[in-house]
Design an enzyme around this catalytic site. Structure first.
Site, short mmCIF file in Angstrom:
data_model
loop_
_atom_site.label_atom_id
_atom_site.label_comp_id
_atom_site.label_asym_id
_atom_site.label_seq_id
_atom_site.Cartn_x
_atom_site.Cartn_y
_atom_site.Cartn_z
CG MET A 1 -2.11 0.88 1.16
SD MET A 1 -3.24 0.42 -0.16
CE MET A 1 -4.68 1.40 0.35
N GLY A 2 1.68 1.41 -1.05
CA GLY A 2 2.47 2.63 -1.21
C GLY A 2 1.68 3.64 -2.01
NE ARG A 3 5.68 6.92 -4.39
CZ ARG A 3 6.85 6.86 -3.78
NH1 ARG A 3 7.19 7.79 -2.93
NH2 ARG A 3 7.70 5.89 -4.02
CB ILE A 4 1.39 2.45 -7.33
CG1 ILE A 4 2.46 3.33 -8.00
CG2 ILE A 4 0.53 1.76 -8.40
CD1 ILE A 4 3.55 2.56 -8.75
CG HIS B 1 7.29 -3.10 -17.71
ND1 HIS B 1 8.29 -3.78 -17.04
CD2 HIS B 1 6.91 -2.10 -16.89
CE1 HIS B 1 8.50 -3.19 -15.86
NE2 HIS B 1 7.67 -2.17 -15.76
NE ARG C 1 10.80 -3.57 -11.60
CZ ARG C 1 10.20 -2.43 -11.96
NH1 ARG C 1 8.93 -2.41 -12.30
NH2 ARG C 1 10.89 -1.30 -11.98
CD GLU D 1 9.06 -7.13 -17.81
OE1 GLU D 1 9.63 -6.09 -18.19
OE2 GLU D 1 8.26 -7.15 -16.87
CB THR E 1 0.89 -2.91 -12.58
OG1 THR E 1 0.46 -2.56 -11.26
CG2 THR E 1 -0.31 -3.17 -13.46
C1 GLV Z 1 8.35 0.77 -13.99
O1 GLV Z 1 8.17 -0.42 -13.88
C2 GLV Z 1 8.97 1.55 -12.98
O2 GLV Z 1 9.49 1.00 -12.00
O3 GLV Z 1 8.96 2.79 -13.12
C1 GLV Z 2 5.72 3.46 -5.91
O1 GLV Z 2 5.82 4.58 -6.38
C2 GLV Z 2 4.87 3.19 -4.78
O2 GLV Z 2 5.16 3.74 -3.70
O3 GLV Z 2 3.89 2.46 -4.93
#
Ligand code: GLV
Ligand code: GLV
Length: 308
Positions: free
Chosen positions: A154-157, A273, A226, A255, A224
């Site tokens: 649960m980070g930014r994304i 990706h 790794r 990949e 989305t």
């Molecule tokens: C893409 O996968 C990134 O890490 O920016």
């Molecule tokens: C990446 O930017 C994250 O914190 O999810």
């Protein structure tokens, strides 16, 4: 003599403008395939800085091949860089957090919706010429309202995905190193599991055969983050044996190679990706790495430095 830098793929022109204005001597690998190891070692030999891609394994050998003082990585994920080796050599490392959060969360929703509503099968049916017309039982998928989304990381994304999923009426739960629901519970309760953790020794193959087996048989896996966070071989088996209903993948273990079992699966939606691939985000990323590259060359602290 102007300072020289290596850029391992062409980046957005706005980033190049920043470097041109600074009168830096720039060597750009033209791509589209990643720079190969021996060319990288050769070209970095007279470079004080580098704009790197997530496809470049940057270890001690690369760092010792030239007078590098700064690596500005054109990605948020930095699992391809040996951070200990960088710290030992006094090389600053930067990356691009924040600016790709919305783009990546949007693409996560594209995969989530695409798999939930069986768009791969639907698209194939229309193109095959075999579609017989509207039917009450044709390609019924998962309704998002009321379904449970389990976010791992649960980070930014992850947080941005949670906001989008809430707008669709999903119930959102999450698991983090620092909190949320226990991982096992998230796996068992979720109708959709979406991965947003970094790749580390702890998260490699986090989603393995036993985890896939404990997911609901109607559940969907979205990645989305790794590729190696998922045991791809085990995922193929789980899809073949209907242990889960589908998978939406933007990243893969090796990949650009993709497991043939995924390519063959009508229940997998596969993207190359593209998480951060919008015009706006790639422009911001280009400027961000160019500015941090210049800061590093001047031995100033980076705007988006990684703690080493
Ligand atoms: C893409 O996968 C990134 O890490 O920016
Ligand atoms: C990446 O930017 C994250 O914190 O999810």
């Amino acid at each position: 003599m102007p300072k020289k830098v290596l850029i391992t793929q062409p980046i957005d022109e706005s980033g190049m403008d920043v470097l041109r204005a600074a009168k830096i001597s720039v060597d750009v690998w033209p791509g589209p395939e990643p720079i190969d190891r021996s060319t990288l070692l050769e070209r970095v030999s007279d470079c004080e800085g580098m704009i790197s891609m997530l496809t470049d394994p940057l270890d001690a050998e690369v760092m010792d091949a030239g007078p590098l003082r700064v690596i500005a990585q054109h990605a948020v994920g930095i699992n391809n860089i040996d951070l200990d080796a960088a710290r030992q050599r006094g090389i600053q490392v930067g990356h691009t957090p924040g600016v790709l959060t919305d783009a990546t969360a949007d693409l996560t929703m594209a995969l989530l919706l695409g798999v939930a509503r069986r768009t791969v099968e639907g698209d194939a049916l229309v193109r095959s010429g075999q579609w017989k017309g509207w039917s009450p039982t044709l390609l019924r998928g998962l309704e998002l309202r009321g379904a449970t989304l389990g976010i791992v990381g649960m980070g930014r994304i992850g947080t941005a995905v949670a906001a989008r999923a809430s707008a669709f009426g999903m119930r959102v739960i999450h698991h983090n190193r620092s909190g949320g629901v226990p991982f096992d519970r998230l796996i068992q309760e979720s109708d959709v599991v979406s991965l947003h953790c970094p790749l580390t020794a702890e998260t490699r193959h986090l989603i393995d055969a036993s985890v896939l087996r404990s997911m609901k048989s109607r559940a969907i896996l979205i990645n989305t983050a790794r590729g190696p966070v998922v045991d791809e071989e085990a995922l193929v088996a789980a899809l073949e044996q209907h242990e889960i209903a589908g998978a939406g993948l933007d990243v893969f273990e090796c990949e650009p190679d993709v497991h043939p079992g995924l390519v063959a699966s009508p229940h997998a939606l596969l993207l190359p990706h593209l998480g951060s691939a919008t015009v706006q985000t790639r422009r911001r990323m280009g400027v961000m790495v160019a500015e941090d590259l210049l800061r590093g060359l001047r031995s100033e602290p980076l705007n988006n430095g990684v703690k080493l």
